[in-house]
Design a protein around this motif. Sequence first.
Motif, PDB file in Angstrom:
ATOM      1  N   UNK A 186      20.368   0.158  -3.711  1.00  0.00           N
ATOM      2  CA  UNK A 186      20.095   0.322  -2.286  1.00  0.00           C
ATOM      3  C   UNK A 186      18.993  -0.580  -1.770  1.00  0.00           C
ATOM      4  N   UNK A 187      18.557  -1.521  -2.608  1.00  0.00           N
ATOM      5  CA  UNK A 187      17.497  -2.457  -2.216  1.00  0.00           C
ATOM      6  C   UNK A 187      18.156  -3.790  -1.913  1.00  0.00           C
ATOM      7  N   UNK A 188      18.178  -4.156  -0.638  1.00  0.00           N
ATOM      8  CA  UNK A 188      18.846  -5.401  -0.229  1.00  0.00           C
ATOM      9  C   UNK A 188      18.066  -6.025   0.925  1.00  0.00           C
ATOM     10  N   UNK A 189      18.236  -7.327   1.096  1.00  0.00           N
ATOM     11  CA  UNK A 189      17.556  -8.050   2.169  1.00  0.00           C
ATOM     12  C   UNK A 189      17.974  -7.460   3.513  1.00  0.00           C
ATOM     13  N   UNK A 190      16.981  -7.117   4.316  1.00  0.00           N
ATOM     14  CA  UNK A 190      17.231  -6.487   5.614  1.00  0.00           C
ATOM     15  C   UNK A 190      17.056  -4.977   5.573  1.00  0.00           C
ATOM     16  N   UNK A 191      17.035  -4.396   4.367  1.00  0.00           N
ATOM     17  CA  UNK A 191      16.834  -2.953   4.238  1.00  0.00           C
ATOM     18  C   UNK A 191      15.356  -2.589   4.329  1.00  0.00           C
ATOM     19  N   UNK A 221      20.837 -13.369 -11.160  1.00  0.00           N
ATOM     20  CA  UNK A 221      21.920 -12.779 -10.363  1.00  0.00           C
ATOM     21  C   UNK A 221      22.166 -11.314 -10.751  1.00  0.00           C
ATOM     22  N   UNK A 222      22.091 -11.000 -12.042  1.00  0.00           N
ATOM     23  CA  UNK A 222      22.307  -9.624 -12.501  1.00  0.00           C
ATOM     24  C   UNK A 222      21.218  -8.691 -11.961  1.00  0.00           C
ATOM     25  N   UNK A 223      19.972  -9.170 -11.943  1.00  0.00           N
ATOM     26  CA  UNK A 223      18.862  -8.360 -11.406  1.00  0.00           C
ATOM     27  C   UNK A 223      19.081  -8.100  -9.922  1.00  0.00           C
ATOM     28  N   UNK A 224      19.454  -9.133  -9.190  1.00  0.00           N
ATOM     29  CA  UNK A 224      19.683  -8.967  -7.754  1.00  0.00           C
ATOM     30  C   UNK A 224      20.844  -8.008  -7.500  1.00  0.00           C
ATOM     31  N   UNK A 225      21.875  -8.095  -8.313  1.00  0.00           N
ATOM     32  CA  UNK A 225      23.016  -7.185  -8.179  1.00  0.00           C
ATOM     33  C   UNK A 225      22.574  -5.746  -8.450  1.00  0.00           C
ATOM     34  N   UNK A 226      21.768  -5.569  -9.482  1.00  0.00           N
ATOM     35  CA  UNK A 226      21.278  -4.231  -9.836  1.00  0.00           C
ATOM     36  C   UNK A 226      20.443  -3.639  -8.700  1.00  0.00           C
ATOM     37  N   UNK A 227      19.551  -4.458  -8.131  1.00  0.00           N
ATOM     38  CA  UNK A 227      18.724  -3.982  -7.020  1.00  0.00           C
ATOM     39  C   UNK A 227      19.591  -3.583  -5.828  1.00  0.00           C
ATOM     40  N   UNK A 228      20.579  -4.405  -5.531  1.00  0.00           N
ATOM     41  CA  UNK A 228      21.474  -4.109  -4.407  1.00  0.00           C
ATOM     42  C   UNK A 228      22.228  -2.802  -4.653  1.00  0.00           C
ATOM     43  N   UNK A 270       9.357   4.682  -4.694  1.00  0.00           N
ATOM     44  CA  UNK A 270       9.749   4.266  -3.347  1.00  0.00           C
ATOM     45  C   UNK A 270      10.815   5.209  -2.801  1.00  0.00           C
ATOM     46  N   UNK A 271      10.849   5.302  -1.492  1.00  0.00           N
ATOM     47  CA  UNK A 271      11.889   6.069  -0.808  1.00  0.00           C
ATOM     48  C   UNK A 271      12.816   5.088  -0.112  1.00  0.00           C
ATOM     49  N   UNK A 272      14.103   5.300  -0.335  1.00  0.00           N
ATOM     50  CA  UNK A 272      15.137   4.523   0.343  1.00  0.00           C
ATOM     51  C   UNK A 272      16.068   5.555   0.957  1.00  0.00           C
ATOM     52  N   UNK A 273      15.970   5.700   2.254  1.00  0.00           N
ATOM     53  CA  UNK A 273      16.699   6.788   2.891  1.00  0.00           C
ATOM     54  C   UNK A 273      16.161   8.106   2.368  1.00  0.00           C
ATOM     55  N   UNK A 274      17.039   8.968   1.889  1.00  0.00           N
ATOM     56  CA  UNK A 274      16.609  10.258   1.351  1.00  0.00           C
ATOM     57  C   UNK A 274      16.430  10.227  -0.160  1.00  0.00           C
ATOM     58  N   UNK A 275      16.638   9.061  -0.772  1.00  0.00           N
ATOM     59  CA  UNK A 275      16.516   8.924  -2.225  1.00  0.00           C
ATOM     60  C   UNK A 275      15.129   8.435  -2.620  1.00  0.00           C
ATOM     61  N   UNK A 326       0.826  -1.204   0.000  1.00  0.00           N
ATOM     62  CA  UNK A 326       0.000   0.000   0.000  1.00  0.00           C
ATOM     63  C   UNK A 326       0.866   1.262   0.000  1.00  0.00           C
ATOM     64  N   UNK A 327       0.310   2.346  -0.505  1.00  0.00           N
ATOM     65  CA  UNK A 327       1.005   3.632  -0.459  1.00  0.00           C
ATOM     66  C   UNK A 327       1.275   4.030   0.978  1.00  0.00           C
ATOM     67  N   UNK A 328       2.371   4.696   1.181  1.00  0.00           N
ATOM     68  CA  UNK A 328       2.823   5.185   2.488  1.00  0.00           C
ATOM     69  C   UNK A 328       3.195   4.071   3.461  1.00  0.00           C
ATOM     70  N   UNK A 329       3.246   2.838   2.985  1.00  0.00           N
ATOM     71  CA  UNK A 329       3.625   1.715   3.844  1.00  0.00           C
ATOM     72  C   UNK A 329       5.149   1.640   3.951  1.00  0.00           C
ATOM     73  N   UNK A 330       5.618   1.340   5.141  1.00  0.00           N
ATOM     74  CA  UNK A 330       7.045   1.128   5.362  1.00  0.00           C
ATOM     75  C   UNK A 330       7.250  -0.378   5.375  1.00  0.00           C
ATOM     76  N   UNK A 331       8.140  -0.873   4.517  1.00  0.00           N
ATOM     77  CA  UNK A 331       8.305  -2.298   4.314  1.00  0.00           C
ATOM     78  C   UNK A 331       9.767  -2.706   4.520  1.00  0.00           C
ATOM     79  N   UNK A 332       9.940  -3.910   5.052  1.00  0.00           N
ATOM     80  CA  UNK A 332      11.277  -4.497   5.190  1.00  0.00           C
ATOM     81  C   UNK A 332      11.483  -5.467   4.032  1.00  0.00           C
ATOM     82  N   UNK A 333      12.623  -5.388   3.396  1.00  0.00           N
ATOM     83  CA  UNK A 333      12.939  -6.285   2.282  1.00  0.00           C
ATOM     84  C   UNK A 333      13.336  -7.644   2.848  1.00  0.00           C
TER      85      UNK A 333
END
Length: 82
Positions: A37-42, A27-34, A57-62, A13-20
């Motif tokens: 700034x999108x990684x397991x535990x983030x 492997x290339x997609x996972x590397x790109x996501x990481x 999405x917001x990740x930190x200030x980005x 949902x919008x405005x939801x804070x989610x844990x990855x």
Amino acid sequence: MMNARQMPLALAQENARMAVTGLAGCREMQKRLTEMGIFVGGEIEVVRGCGCGPLIVAIGKSRLALGQEMSRKIFVTPVIGG
């Protein structure tokens, strides 16, 4: 390991804070996501998502725009109190 509350980021949902909790795709997609700034535990906050078009999405200030296909490869659970 899947849990009952885990879902693709595309369904959050919008405005939801989610844990990855997981990243799917090659492997290339996972590397790109990481690298983005999108990684397991983030944490990610869904700024805008309507089920069609890019998800903002917001990740930190980005802020990132993720396509629906990519956002279905990111598994998340809601952050309690977030």
